[in-house]
Design an enzyme around this catalytic site. Structure first.
Site, short mmCIF file in Angstrom:
data_model
loop_
_atom_site.label_atom_id
_atom_site.label_comp_id
_atom_site.label_asym_id
_atom_site.label_seq_id
_atom_site.Cartn_x
_atom_site.Cartn_y
_atom_site.Cartn_z
N HIS A 1 7.04 1.15 1.05
CA HIS A 1 6.37 0.95 -0.23
C HIS A 1 5.92 2.30 -0.76
CE1 HIS A 1 4.47 -1.40 -3.37
NE2 HIS A 1 3.38 -0.67 -3.24
N HIS B 1 1.30 1.17 -9.01
CA HIS B 1 2.47 0.74 -8.25
C HIS B 1 2.90 -0.65 -8.70
CE1 HIS B 1 0.31 -1.89 -5.03
NE2 HIS B 1 -0.53 -1.66 -6.00
N CYS C 1 9.02 -1.19 -6.46
CA CYS C 1 8.13 -0.05 -6.24
C CYS C 1 8.83 1.29 -6.39
CB CYS C 1 7.44 -0.17 -4.88
SG CYS C 1 8.53 0.02 -3.44
#
Length: 353
Positions: free
Chosen positions: A317, A329, A269
């Protein structure tokens, strides 16, 4: 990462530099090979038994793996920085040793000449002393040598003190590098353990359930079809760095997730965010935690393409806002870079680099 190491000077003694670098590399390699291949105390490769669905257990494992991945990324980045520092320190030590050797040689020639004439000045005998520095601090006999020789002696002792300091600093940096490399190995093992547990759990599901899991985000189920019938139109958002990063991140849609990866073929990520902004000419930190503070915070209502959407309280994240209420993402291993709703998980912050 580009090295800022000074270029090797012409005439430098290869033996001194080789010995210093060889010692540093050997010590670091020994530390790495001796690094423990176990997770931190209290961590287990398997997710603890938890109430709820298998999906909830999978979500938890992937979240734990993602947190460990960001710890791995931070430790790996630190190890890279320290490695460069060790190399620069070794270079400085090698240059310092050569300087001391040249100064001792010059003064030794003076002493030899005096010996041949039958009168070696006591001050020059400091070259053979194991405590020349302390002797000079106490000596009054320094007046017996010429002002030039006294200056040479004091310069030599200053160079020797500087060399000792450089060696001590190099040793401290090398020890820190060894600690960081051990942390890299520890977090790597932790990630691999969590992902292996997730794979086993996912493989235990019927095929239809596995397919359904891959079509849903970790926090909320969503329809199996396209996220929105109309994807965000970025053609009119200008030519700023955020727009350029948003265009780059959209070009990565469909790329596989790989933990620790920064592209161009696969991403985790935070690696995806770093790569996309790199394409826009902007350097971002490596981890999602550092990326959270890599710019100005705005509200989700103010978000515009290129803003970083940081998730969870621990910022473990990150996705990039691309407009129309969506982010791009890298979700988790086994999933590909994709669009998801910007509010798919609890948002920690929205950051505009």
């Amino acid at each position: 990462m580009a090295s800022h190491r000074r270029p090797t000077q012409t005439g430098r003694s290869p033996g001194v530099r080789s010995a210093v670098l060889s010692a540093a590399v050997a010590t670091a390699a020994a530390a790495l090979s001796a690094a423990p291949a176990t997770a931190r105390p209290g961590d287990t490769a398997e997710a603890p038994a938890a109430p709820g669905t298998v999906k909830a257990q999978l979500d938890r494992l992937y979240e734990q793996a993602e947190r460990a991945t960001e710890r791995f990324n931070a430790a790996d980045e630190r190890a890279g920085t320290l490695k460069e520092q060790v190399e620069r320190a070794a270079d400085r030590v090698a240059r310092g040793q050569e300087k001391v050797n040249r100064m001792r040689s010059a003064l030794g020639m003076v002493a030899a000449a005096q010996y041949r004439s039958g009168a070696v000045d006591p001050a020059l005998q400091l070259l053979l002393s194991s405590d020349a520095d302390g002797y000079l601090d106490r000596a009054t006999t320094l007046d017996r040598v010429t002002g030039r020789q006294a200056g040479q002696l004091r310069a030599l002792l200053a160079a020797q003190r500087s060399l000792r300091q450089e060696r001590e600093e190099a040793a401290r940096t090398l020890a820190e590098l060894e600690d960081s490399r051990r942390a890299v190995e520890r977090h790597k093992h932790e990630v691999e353990g969590k992902l292996a547990a997730a794979r086993r759990l996912l493989n235990s599901l019927p095929e239809a359930d596995r397919a359904e899991y891959t079509r849903s985000s970790r926090a909320e189920d969503r329809p199996a079809g396209p996220l929105r019938s109309v994807l965000p139109d970025l053609s009119g958002i200008g030519s700023g760095r955020g727009a350029a990063a948003a265009m780059a991140v959209r070009s990565a849609v469909g790329s596989p997730y790989a933990w620790g990866a920064t592209g161009p073929g696969a991403f985790d990520c935070s690696g995806l965010m770093q790569w996309a902004y790199g394409r826009a000419g902007v350097g971002l930190p490596r981890t999602s935690q550092a990326q959270r503070n890599a710019g100005r915070h705005v509200s989700l209502a103010e978000a515009r393409p290129g803003d970083l959407v940081i998730y969870r309280d621990d910022a473990s994240h990150v996705g990039m806002y691309v407009g129309n209420g969506q982010v791009v993402h890298a979700p988790y291993p086994g999933a590909r870079v994709r669009y998801d709703p910007a509010d798919m998980m609890p948002i920690s912050s929205v950051t505009r680099p």
